[in-house]
Design a protein around this motif. Structure first.
Motif, PDB file in Angstrom:
ATOM      1  N   ALA A 150     -31.855  44.641   2.832  1.00 45.80           N
ATOM      2  CA  ALA A 150     -32.390  45.536   1.804  1.00 45.80           C
ATOM      3  C   ALA A 150     -32.241  46.990   2.225  1.00 45.80           C
ATOM      4  O   ALA A 150     -31.873  47.849   1.411  1.00 45.80           O
ATOM      5  CB  ALA A 150     -33.853  45.207   1.528  1.00 45.80           C
ATOM      6  N   ALA A 151     -32.511  47.280   3.487  1.00 42.38           N
ATOM      7  CA  ALA A 151     -32.383  48.658   3.971  1.00 42.38           C
ATOM      8  C   ALA A 151     -30.946  49.144   3.871  1.00 42.38           C
ATOM      9  O   ALA A 151     -30.691  50.282   3.464  1.00 42.38           O
ATOM     10  CB  ALA A 151     -32.880  48.752   5.415  1.00 42.38           C
ATOM     11  N   ILE A 152     -29.986  48.296   4.214  1.00 44.22           N
ATOM     12  CA  ILE A 152     -28.572  48.662   4.126  1.00 44.22           C
ATOM     13  C   ILE A 152     -28.180  48.917   2.669  1.00 44.22           C
ATOM     14  O   ILE A 152     -27.514  49.907   2.366  1.00 44.22           O
ATOM     15  CB  ILE A 152     -27.686  47.569   4.760  1.00 44.22           C
ATOM     16  CG1 ILE A 152     -27.910  47.529   6.268  1.00 44.22           C
ATOM     17  CG2 ILE A 152     -26.212  47.806   4.433  1.00 44.22           C
ATOM     18  CD1 ILE A 152     -27.335  46.301   6.954  1.00 44.22           C
ATOM     19  N   VAL A 153     -28.603  48.050   1.775  1.00 48.31           N
ATOM     20  CA  VAL A 153     -28.274  48.223   0.352  1.00 48.31           C
ATOM     21  C   VAL A 153     -28.893  49.504  -0.189  1.00 48.31           C
ATOM     22  O   VAL A 153     -28.238  50.261  -0.910  1.00 48.31           O
ATOM     23  CB  VAL A 153     -28.719  46.993  -0.475  1.00 48.31           C
ATOM     24  CG1 VAL A 153     -28.654  47.271  -1.965  1.00 48.31           C
ATOM     25  CG2 VAL A 153     -27.852  45.788  -0.115  1.00 48.31           C
ATOM     26  N   LEU A 154     -30.152  49.768   0.153  1.00 49.57           N
ATOM     27  CA  LEU A 154     -30.798  50.992  -0.320  1.00 49.57           C
ATOM     28  C   LEU A 154     -30.099  52.242   0.221  1.00 49.57           C
ATOM     29  O   LEU A 154     -29.925  53.222  -0.501  1.00 49.57           O
ATOM     30  CB  LEU A 154     -32.267  50.998   0.078  1.00 49.57           C
ATOM     31  CG  LEU A 154     -33.163  50.048  -0.699  1.00 49.57           C
ATOM     32  CD1 LEU A 154     -34.558  50.024  -0.108  1.00 49.57           C
ATOM     33  CD2 LEU A 154     -33.223  50.436  -2.164  1.00 49.57           C
ATOM     34  N   GLU A 155     -29.693  52.204   1.474  1.00 52.66           N
ATOM     35  CA  GLU A 155     -28.978  53.346   2.059  1.00 52.66           C
ATOM     36  C   GLU A 155     -27.621  53.522   1.396  1.00 52.66           C
ATOM     37  O   GLU A 155     -27.182  54.652   1.137  1.00 52.66           O
ATOM     38  CB  GLU A 155     -28.835  53.152   3.566  1.00 52.66           C
ATOM     39  CG  GLU A 155     -28.320  54.358   4.288  1.00 52.66           C
ATOM     40  CD  GLU A 155     -29.303  55.523   4.297  1.00 52.66           C
ATOM     41  OE1 GLU A 155     -28.854  56.642   4.615  1.00 52.66           O
ATOM     42  OE2 GLU A 155     -30.503  55.347   3.986  1.00 52.66           O
ATOM     43  N   HIS A 156     -26.955  52.431   1.115  1.00 50.12           N
ATOM     44  CA  HIS A 156     -25.668  52.475   0.410  1.00 50.12           C
ATOM     45  C   HIS A 156     -25.844  53.130  -0.954  1.00 50.12           C
ATOM     46  O   HIS A 156     -25.073  54.010  -1.334  1.00 50.12           O
ATOM     47  CB  HIS A 156     -25.121  51.043   0.275  1.00 50.12           C
ATOM     48  CG  HIS A 156     -23.815  50.956  -0.412  1.00 50.12           C
ATOM     49  ND1 HIS A 156     -23.701  50.533  -1.709  1.00 50.12           N
ATOM     50  CD2 HIS A 156     -22.553  51.232   0.020  1.00 50.12           C
ATOM     51  CE1 HIS A 156     -22.429  50.540  -2.052  1.00 50.12           C
ATOM     52  NE2 HIS A 156     -21.709  50.961  -1.015  1.00 50.12           N
ATOM     53  N   GLU A 157     -26.860  52.737  -1.690  1.00 49.58           N
ATOM     54  CA  GLU A 157     -27.127  53.322  -3.006  1.00 49.58           C
ATOM     55  C   GLU A 157     -27.465  54.804  -2.889  1.00 49.58           C
ATOM     56  O   GLU A 157     -26.980  55.619  -3.669  1.00 49.58           O
ATOM     57  CB  GLU A 157     -28.297  52.602  -3.686  1.00 49.58           C
ATOM     58  CG  GLU A 157     -27.929  51.256  -4.255  1.00 49.58           C
ATOM     59  CD  GLU A 157     -26.888  51.361  -5.352  1.00 49.58           C
ATOM     60  OE1 GLU A 157     -27.100  52.136  -6.303  1.00 49.58           O
ATOM     61  OE2 GLU A 157     -25.848  50.689  -5.233  1.00 49.58           O
ATOM     62  N   ARG A 158     -28.271  55.147  -1.922  1.00 48.50           N
ATOM     63  CA  ARG A 158     -28.668  56.537  -1.724  1.00 48.50           C
ATOM     64  C   ARG A 158     -27.453  57.418  -1.443  1.00 48.50           C
ATOM     65  O   ARG A 158     -27.303  58.485  -2.024  1.00 48.50           O
ATOM     66  CB  ARG A 158     -29.662  56.650  -0.571  1.00 48.50           C
ATOM     67  CG  ARG A 158     -30.260  58.041  -0.406  1.00 48.50           C
ATOM     68  CD  ARG A 158     -31.163  58.133   0.803  1.00 48.50           C
ATOM     69  NE  ARG A 158     -30.440  58.089   2.055  1.00 48.50           N
ATOM     70  CZ  ARG A 158     -29.774  59.126   2.578  1.00 48.50           C
ATOM     71  NH1 ARG A 158     -29.743  60.274   1.965  1.00 48.50           N
ATOM     72  NH2 ARG A 158     -29.138  58.987   3.726  1.00 48.50           N
ATOM     73  N   ARG A 159     -26.567  56.957  -0.598  1.00 47.32           N
ATOM     74  CA  ARG A 159     -25.396  57.763  -0.235  1.00 47.32           C
ATOM     75  C   ARG A 159     -24.363  57.814  -1.354  1.00 47.32           C
ATOM     76  O   ARG A 159     -23.620  58.794  -1.441  1.00 47.32           O
ATOM     77  CB  ARG A 159     -24.774  57.223   1.051  1.00 47.32           C
ATOM     78  CG  ARG A 159     -25.681  57.459   2.243  1.00 47.32           C
ATOM     79  CD  ARG A 159     -25.036  57.051   3.528  1.00 47.32           C
ATOM     80  NE  ARG A 159     -25.987  57.135   4.620  1.00 47.32           N
ATOM     81  CZ  ARG A 159     -25.622  57.081   5.889  1.00 47.32           C
ATOM     82  NH1 ARG A 159     -24.363  56.954   6.226  1.00 47.32           N
ATOM     83  NH2 ARG A 159     -26.558  57.168   6.834  1.00 47.32           N
ATOM     84  N   ARG A 160     -24.319  56.786  -2.171  1.00 51.38           N
ATOM     85  CA  ARG A 160     -23.376  56.804  -3.307  1.00 51.38           C
ATOM     86  C   ARG A 160     -23.758  57.845  -4.347  1.00 51.38           C
ATOM     87  O   ARG A 160     -22.904  58.341  -5.079  1.00 51.38           O
ATOM     88  CB  ARG A 160     -23.339  55.435  -3.995  1.00 51.38           C
ATOM     89  CG  ARG A 160     -22.518  54.428  -3.267  1.00 51.38           C
ATOM     90  CD  ARG A 160     -22.438  53.117  -3.968  1.00 51.38           C
ATOM     91  NE  ARG A 160     -22.591  53.214  -5.412  1.00 51.38           N
ATOM     92  CZ  ARG A 160     -22.632  52.195  -6.231  1.00 51.38           C
ATOM     93  NH1 ARG A 160     -22.545  50.991  -5.742  1.00 51.38           N
ATOM     94  NH2 ARG A 160     -22.763  52.334  -7.511  1.00 51.38           N
ATOM     95  N   ARG A 161     -25.018  58.159  -4.435  1.00 46.09           N
ATOM     96  CA  ARG A 161     -25.489  59.120  -5.437  1.00 46.09           C
ATOM     97  C   ARG A 161     -25.095  60.539  -5.120  1.00 46.09           C
ATOM     98  O   ARG A 161     -25.139  61.397  -5.990  1.00 46.09           O
ATOM     99  CB  ARG A 161     -27.007  59.026  -5.575  1.00 46.09           C
ATOM    100  CG  ARG A 161     -27.449  57.726  -6.178  1.00 46.09           C
ATOM    101  CD  ARG A 161     -28.939  57.720  -6.388  1.00 46.09           C
ATOM    102  NE  ARG A 161     -29.347  56.357  -6.701  1.00 46.09           N
ATOM    103  CZ  ARG A 161     -30.442  55.790  -6.278  1.00 46.09           C
ATOM    104  NH1 ARG A 161     -31.285  56.460  -5.516  1.00 46.09           N
ATOM    105  NH2 ARG A 161     -30.743  54.556  -6.602  1.00 46.09           N
ATOM    106  N   PHE A 162     -24.737  60.808  -3.863  1.00 39.27           N
ATOM    107  CA  PHE A 162     -24.412  62.178  -3.465  1.00 39.27           C
ATOM    108  C   PHE A 162     -22.952  62.367  -3.238  1.00 39.27           C
ATOM    109  O   PHE A 162     -22.133  61.664  -3.102  1.00 39.27           O
ATOM    110  CB  PHE A 162     -25.177  62.574  -2.195  1.00 39.27           C
ATOM    111  CG  PHE A 162     -26.659  62.549  -2.420  1.00 39.27           C
ATOM    112  CD1 PHE A 162     -27.278  63.526  -3.176  1.00 39.27           C
ATOM    113  CD2 PHE A 162     -27.440  61.539  -1.885  1.00 39.27           C
ATOM    114  CE1 PHE A 162     -28.639  63.511  -3.376  1.00 39.27           C
ATOM    115  CE2 PHE A 162     -28.812  61.514  -2.076  1.00 39.27           C
ATOM    116  CZ  PHE A 162     -29.413  62.510  -2.821  1.00 39.27           C
TER     117      PHE A 162
END
Length: 72
Positions: free
Chosen positions: A60-72
């Motif tokens: 879950a942490a990896i997926v959330l970080e992936h989503e966070r970085r994709r937004r920028f």
């Protein structure tokens, strides 16, 4: 499974990903990008955990970080 970690927990999990999993974040992001096209974060986290033997917390942490970085 909840995908809502506190910011502190998220940061701690992400910092430990390489030592716990043996893979750096870019490698995990590539696995997510090349994996099945799930629309929901929880589906991607479940797949990552099941396919790669991760705990659901780290997945879950990896997926959330992936989503966070994709937004920028």
């Amino acid at each position: 499974m909840s995908l809502n970690h506190s910011p502190e927990t998220q940061n701690k999990l992400i910092a430990r990903v390489p030592s716990i999993t043996g893979r750096d974040l870019p490698e995990w992001f590539e696995a997510i990008d090349n994996g099945p096209s799930f629309l929901r974060c929880d589906e991607r986290a479940n797949w990552l955990a099941d396919e790669h033997g991760l705990s659901h917390g780290y997945a879950a942490a990896i997926v959330l970080e992936h989503e966070r970085r994709r937004r920028f």
